[in-house]
Design a protein around this motif. Structure first.
Motif, PDB file in Angstrom:
ATOM      1  N   CYS A  38       1.395   2.666   3.555  1.00 18.26           N
ATOM      2  CA  CYS A  38       1.652   1.749   4.674  1.00 18.26           C
ATOM      3  C   CYS A  38       3.082   1.899   5.186  1.00 18.26           C
ATOM      4  CB  CYS A  38       1.400   0.313   4.194  1.00 18.26           C
ATOM      5  SG  CYS A  38       2.139  -0.947   5.221  1.00 18.26           S
ATOM      6  N   PRO A  39       3.260   2.251   6.464  1.00 20.68           N
ATOM      7  CA  PRO A  39       4.614   2.459   6.997  1.00 20.68           C
ATOM      8  C   PRO A  39       5.501   1.224   6.884  1.00 20.68           C
ATOM      9  CG  PRO A  39       2.937   2.637   8.746  1.00 20.68           C
ATOM     10  CD  PRO A  39       2.204   2.510   7.455  1.00 20.68           C
ATOM     11  N   PHE A  40       4.906   0.041   7.079  1.00 21.78           N
ATOM     12  CA  PHE A  40       5.689  -1.204   7.031  1.00 21.78           C
ATOM     13  C   PHE A  40       6.227  -1.444   5.618  1.00 21.78           C
ATOM     14  CE2 PHE A  40       2.126  -1.497  10.019  1.00 21.78           C
ATOM     15  CZ  PHE A  40       2.849  -1.477  11.199  1.00 21.78           C
ATOM     16  N   LEU A  79       0.886  -1.157   0.000  1.00 23.74           N
ATOM     17  CA  LEU A  79       0.000   0.000   0.000  1.00 23.74           C
ATOM     18  C   LEU A  79       0.924   1.206   0.000  1.00 23.74           C
ATOM     19  CD1 LEU A  79      -2.654  -0.494   2.813  1.00 23.74           C
ATOM     20  CD2 LEU A  79      -3.145   0.019   0.440  1.00 23.74           C
ATOM     21  N   ILE A 124      -7.156  -6.195   0.977  1.00 25.99           N
ATOM     22  CA  ILE A 124      -5.801  -6.700   1.237  1.00 25.99           C
ATOM     23  C   ILE A 124      -5.811  -8.212   1.448  1.00 25.99           C
ATOM     24  CG2 ILE A 124      -3.807  -6.607   2.785  1.00 25.99           C
ATOM     25  CD1 ILE A 124      -4.540  -3.733   3.440  1.00 25.99           C
ATOM     26  N   PRO A 177       3.455  -5.472   3.798  1.00 26.86           N
ATOM     27  CA  PRO A 177       4.016  -5.906   2.526  1.00 26.86           C
ATOM     28  C   PRO A 177       4.174  -7.429   2.400  1.00 26.86           C
ATOM     29  CG  PRO A 177       5.784  -5.205   3.997  1.00 26.86           C
ATOM     30  CD  PRO A 177       4.494  -4.956   4.719  1.00 26.86           C
TER      31      PRO A 177
HETATM   32  N1  LIG Z   1       3.880  -6.582  11.393  1.00 33.11           N
HETATM   33  C1  LIG Z   1       3.481  -6.356  10.027  1.00 33.11           C
HETATM   34  C2  LIG Z   1       2.335  -5.387   9.960  1.00 33.11           C
HETATM   35  C3  LIG Z   1       1.792  -5.214   8.560  1.00 33.11           C
HETATM   36  C4  LIG Z   1       0.456  -4.490   8.548  1.00 33.11           C
HETATM   37  O1  LIG Z   1      -0.225  -4.397   9.563  1.00 33.11           O
HETATM   38  N2  LIG Z   1       0.071  -3.959   7.384  1.00 33.11           N
HETATM   39  C5  LIG Z   1      -1.225  -3.324   7.240  1.00 33.11           C
HETATM   40  C6  LIG Z   1      -1.160  -2.158   6.289  1.00 33.11           C
HETATM   41  S1  LIG Z   1      -0.275  -0.766   6.944  1.00 33.11           S
HETATM   42  C7  LIG Z   1      -2.197  -4.326   6.665  1.00 33.11           C
HETATM   43  O2  LIG Z   1      -1.892  -4.973   5.693  1.00 33.11           O
HETATM   44  N3  LIG Z   1      -3.369  -4.458   7.274  1.00 33.11           N
HETATM   45  C8  LIG Z   1      -4.389  -5.301   6.746  1.00 33.11           C
HETATM   46  C9  LIG Z   1      -5.253  -5.892   7.812  1.00 33.11           C
HETATM   47  O3  LIG Z   1      -4.832  -5.880   8.969  1.00 33.11           O
HETATM   48  O4  LIG Z   1      -6.319  -6.356   7.446  1.00 33.11           O
HETATM   49  C10 LIG Z   1       4.682  -5.842   9.251  1.00 33.11           C
HETATM   50  O5  LIG Z   1       5.582  -5.266   9.869  1.00 33.11           O
HETATM   51  O6  LIG Z   1       4.780  -6.083   8.031  1.00 33.11           O
END
Ligand SMILES: N[C@@H](CCC(=O)N[C@@H](CS)C(=O)NCC(=O)O)C(=O)O
Length: 230
Positions: A13-15, A10, A40, A54
């Motif tokens: 998205c910070p990650f 995204l 997603i 990601p």
């Molecule tokens: N711990 C994960 C967190 C990833 C994450 O939470 N990404 C969010 C977007 S910023 C996401 O995909 N959320 C979808 C959801 O929770 O349904 C990382 O560091 O990659």
């Protein structure tokens, strides 16, 4: 050889910015795939039902998830593990955890911590991200800003500091750790630099980035990091 690696992500998205920054630093050939923020889980279901971005797919079609382990994998597979080998590993681990625990939580308050901020952020996201025609309008005007606004305000209240002060404190804590070196990693950036850079950079498409820009040491480091990207 195989296929060109891909990164499902995204834009806001910070990650994802953590991983993208390592990829850009190494000058890797990677195809970025923007996912619809409302879909997603479905879009990345191919990656063992992790359900988040990601997601990195390598040249052999193997999937890697979770941004910090993902950054480590990219460093190991495409950079001879040079970043992981910089400095003491326990120091690196401690600060990677610090960034994931503290800095990741500071981004929501700055983007959504007041109603005005939440509105601006939501409108900007609806412009930047890939959405369907209806979901874009739904996202911009309905539940999300309110939900995020409530979560963020609770967090700000609990912490007691303004979102700006919180960010400034984190940038100070981080840059103090550099000593007289230009980066956390020393003369070159390491994984901790890229983690922190990714979190910071994820705010850069938003007007609230201006709140960070008067942190002199933090911004000097941020500009040095930008200069290492290819
Ligand atoms: N711990 C994960 C967190 C990833 C994450 O939470 N990404 C969010 C977007 S910023 C996401 O995909 N959320 C979808 C959801 O929770 O349904 C990382 O560091 O990659």
């Amino acid at each position: 050889m195989g296929q060109t690696p891909t990164l499902h992500m995204l834009y806001t998205c910070p990650f994802c910015w953590k991983v993208r920054s390592v990829i850009e630093h190494l000058g890797m050939d990677v195809n970025y795939v923007s996912v619809n923020g409302m879909k997603i889980k479905k879009t990345v279901a191919f990656a063992d039902n992790w359900g988040r971005v990601p997601v990195f797919t390598d040249e052999n079609g193997k999937h890697f998830v979770d941004s910090t382990p993902l950054m480590k994998h990219i460093d190991a597979a495409y950079n001879d593990g040079k970043m992981a080998a910089m400095g003491e590993s326990t120091r690196q681990e401690t600060w990677l955890d610090w960034a994931d625990a503290k800095v990741s939580k500071a981004t929501v308050p700055i983007l959504y911590g007041s109603l005005g901020a939440a509105f601006k952020t939501t409108m900007r996201i609806s412009k930047l991200e890939k959405f369907g025609f209806f979901s874009k309008r739904l996202y911009a005007w309905a539940g999300f800003p309110i939900m995020w606004g409530i979560i963020a305000r609770k967090r700000v209240k609990k912490d007691g500091r303004t979102p700006k002060k919180l960010w400034h404190d984190l940038l100070t804590e981080f840059t103090d750790e550099h000593g007289d070196k230009p980066f956390f990693g020393g003369s070159e950036p390491d994984l901790v630099d890229f983690s922190m850079f990714g979190y910071t950079r994820s705010i850069s498409p938003f007007s609230q980035f201006a709140l960070l820009e008067d942190h002199e040491k933090g911004m000097a480091w941020y500009r040095r990091m930008e200069a290492t990207l290819q």
